[in-house]
Motif scaffolding. Structure first.
Motif, PDB file in Angstrom:
ATOM      1  N   THR A  58       0.783  -1.389   0.021  1.00  0.00           N
ATOM      2  CA  THR A  58      -0.063  -0.028  -0.142  1.00  0.00           C
ATOM      3  C   THR A  58       0.854   1.242   0.034  1.00  0.00           C
ATOM      4  OG1 THR A  58      -1.863  -1.114   0.998  1.00  0.00           O
ATOM      5  CG2 THR A  58      -1.977   1.328   1.248  1.00  0.00           C
ATOM      6  N   PRO A  59       1.740   1.511   1.085  1.00  0.00           N
ATOM      7  CA  PRO A  59       2.611   2.814   0.735  1.00  0.00           C
ATOM      8  C   PRO A  59       3.473   2.843  -0.298  1.00  0.00           C
ATOM      9  CG  PRO A  59       3.343   1.340   2.634  1.00  0.00           C
ATOM     10  CD  PRO A  59       1.992   0.702   2.263  1.00  0.00           C
ATOM     11  N   VAL A  90       1.603   4.103  -3.040  1.00  0.00           N
ATOM     12  CA  VAL A  90       1.089   5.482  -3.022  1.00  0.00           C
ATOM     13  C   VAL A  90       2.500   6.276  -3.436  1.00  0.00           C
ATOM     14  CG1 VAL A  90       0.491   7.338  -1.419  1.00  0.00           C
ATOM     15  CG2 VAL A  90      -0.565   5.240  -1.223  1.00  0.00           C
ATOM     16  N   LEU A  91       3.504   5.690  -2.796  1.00  0.00           N
ATOM     17  CA  LEU A  91       4.885   6.391  -3.164  1.00  0.00           C
ATOM     18  C   LEU A  91       5.040   6.510  -4.772  1.00  0.00           C
ATOM     19  CD1 LEU A  91       7.124   5.124  -0.225  1.00  0.00           C
ATOM     20  CD2 LEU A  91       6.603   7.899  -0.932  1.00  0.00           C
ATOM     21  N   MET A 130       3.393  14.608   1.707  1.00  0.00           N
ATOM     22  CA  MET A 130       2.544  13.327   1.229  1.00  0.00           C
ATOM     23  C   MET A 130       3.825  12.221   1.097  1.00  0.00           C
ATOM     24  SD  MET A 130      -0.371  14.035  -1.256  1.00  0.00           S
ATOM     25  CE  MET A 130       0.190  15.042  -2.365  1.00  0.00           C
ATOM     26  N   THR A 178       4.878  11.396   4.672  1.00  0.00           N
ATOM     27  CA  THR A 178       4.104  10.471   5.326  1.00  0.00           C
ATOM     28  C   THR A 178       4.032   9.091   5.198  1.00  0.00           C
ATOM     29  OG1 THR A 178       2.232  12.367   5.428  1.00  0.00           O
ATOM     30  CG2 THR A 178       1.562  10.306   5.785  1.00  0.00           C
ATOM     31  N   GLN A 179       4.263   8.807   3.726  1.00  0.00           N
ATOM     32  CA  GLN A 179       4.321   7.408   3.404  1.00  0.00           C
ATOM     33  C   GLN A 179       5.635   6.735   3.818  1.00  0.00           C
ATOM     34  OE1 GLN A 179       1.657   5.766   2.231  1.00  0.00           O
ATOM     35  NE2 GLN A 179       0.601   7.693   2.239  1.00  0.00           N
ATOM     36  N   GLY A 230       5.520   5.918   7.538  1.00  0.00           N
ATOM     37  CA  GLY A 230       4.766   4.558   7.674  1.00  0.00           C
ATOM     38  C   GLY A 230       5.629   3.419   7.289  1.00  0.00           C
ATOM     39  N   LEU A 231       6.367   3.638   6.286  1.00  0.00           N
ATOM     40  CA  LEU A 231       7.150   2.445   5.876  1.00  0.00           C
ATOM     41  C   LEU A 231       8.268   2.286   7.028  1.00  0.00           C
ATOM     42  CD1 LEU A 231       7.859   2.798   2.012  1.00  0.00           C
ATOM     43  CD2 LEU A 231       6.684   0.955   3.369  1.00  0.00           C
TER      44      LEU A 231
END
Length: 356
Positions: free
Chosen positions: A148-149, A152-153, A174, A177-178, A181-182
């Protein structure tokens, strides 16, 4: 030999040899003893010493009966040994082909040690089946959480390359943020793997738990407010022996869990002393954890609700860190009507020297 094969045949031969040897030694012994009695005059000299036909017949019958009894006993004994061992061997061969459901049936007539061997084998096979299933689930779940991340990246970078996104502060935020999260996901996986392998080492020192939690208050108050939560902090000065960075990581995980899953409303964040324990807890007003998942909520990739939010690793990390400090993670009903997630650490008492 009489339809016997393998180990049964060998045991039967050995027992037959023992029986024949015993009979032969008995015959020779009695003969020597008989001669001794004659030489000492205890038996009349005119009594014949030679074997008669009836003696040979008696010896042959005794030998046949002894051998037959030995073979029958060997067959009965080896059946109780060979059958469960064969079952274990067949189950082991089946497992090597990839079928981890194979089990060995010891049978009711198995000897105690053989039955224990079969039971231990089945326990090992069951543990192997569960471990492989969990590893498969872990791999699939980790791939899903990473995808998922990364997707998005990739979309953000591809969009910037195509001119869809401007490389401004919002685009950079943004990306961060990703990436954050990773980073958290990889660190959570690292903590769990270190604990499982027994290499989760901490740098212990005397720390004030309130001093660790106070900066988190400044960081998380606006974040929690954005989620509709109204945090109330109770942070008395209490000292524990632990690794400050790991304790901070566990506290962050509880706050992040509340941010993601707790319903809007009051949120009690507190430190309290309970006997020889110092408890850091985050209590929300709902929606709570279903009863069927409450017992496994601190297991990796377990979520209280099937809403797809979160990685399912945060609470597992809390448990790992708490246990590494000699404490534990806890879930209890919240006085606010929801759930209270917490971890406790051993209290440093003034009347006890550290390390005593």
């Amino acid at each position: 030999m009489f339809g016997l094969h393998g180990l049964t045949r060998k045991v039967a031969i050995y027992m037959a040899v023992v029986a024949a040897g015993g009979l032969l030694s008995t015959t020779v012994g009695w003969g020597l003893l008989y001669s001794l009695f004659v030489s000492q005059g205890l038996i009349a000299d005119d009594i014949p010493m030679e074997f008669q036909a009836v003696d040979y017949l008696s010896l042959a019958l005794s030998l046949v009966l002894g051998l037959g009894t030995a073979i029958i006993a060997a067959r009965s004994l080896t059946r109780r040994i060979v059958q469960p061992v064969t079952q274990i061997a067949q189950a082991a061969r089946t497992i090597t082909t990839g079928d981890l459901t194979a089990r060995a049936a010891a049978g009711d007539q198995s000897l105690g040690e053989i039955a224990d061997l079969a039971a231990d084998f089945n326990h090992m096979a069951g543990w192997l089946e569960v471990s492989v299933a969990e590893a498969t689930q872990w791999n699939a779940t980790i791939a899903h959480e990473l995808r998922t991340p990364l997707t998005v990246l990739n979309g953000l970078l591809q969009g910037a390359a195509d001119g869809v996104f401007e490389k401004d502060d919002a685009w950079t935020a943004m990306l961060r943020t990703q990436v954050d999260g990773l980073t958290r996901l990889v660190e959570d996986l690292r903590v769990l793997s270190l604990e499982e392998s027994g290499h989760f080492h901490l740098r212990f020192e005397v720390v004030n738990l309130a001093a660790i939690a106070a900066p988190l208050r400044v960081l998380y108050d606006p974040v929690l407010a954005q989620s509709g939560l109204v945090p109330r902090w109770t942070l008395p000065d209490v000292e524990v022996a632990g690794d400050p960075s790991r304790i901070r990581q566990a506290a962050l995980a509880l706050l992040e869990n509340a941010r993601i899953h707790a319903a809007p409303g009051p949120l009690e964040i507190s430190i309290e002393t309970r006997g020889d324990q110092v408890v850091f807890s985050v209590a929300d007003a709902g929606p709570g954890v279903p009863e069927e998942t409450a017992n496994s909520i601190f297991a990796p990739f377990k979520r209280g609700r099937a809403d797809g939010n979160g990685s399912g690793l945060g609470l597992a990390v809390v448990r790992s860190i708490a246990r590494a400090h000699g404490g534990e993670a806890m879930l209890a009903p919240s006085p606010l009507g929801g759930s209270s997630f917490a971890f406790w650490l051993p209290l440093i008492r003034e009347d006890v020297e550290p390390g005593a």
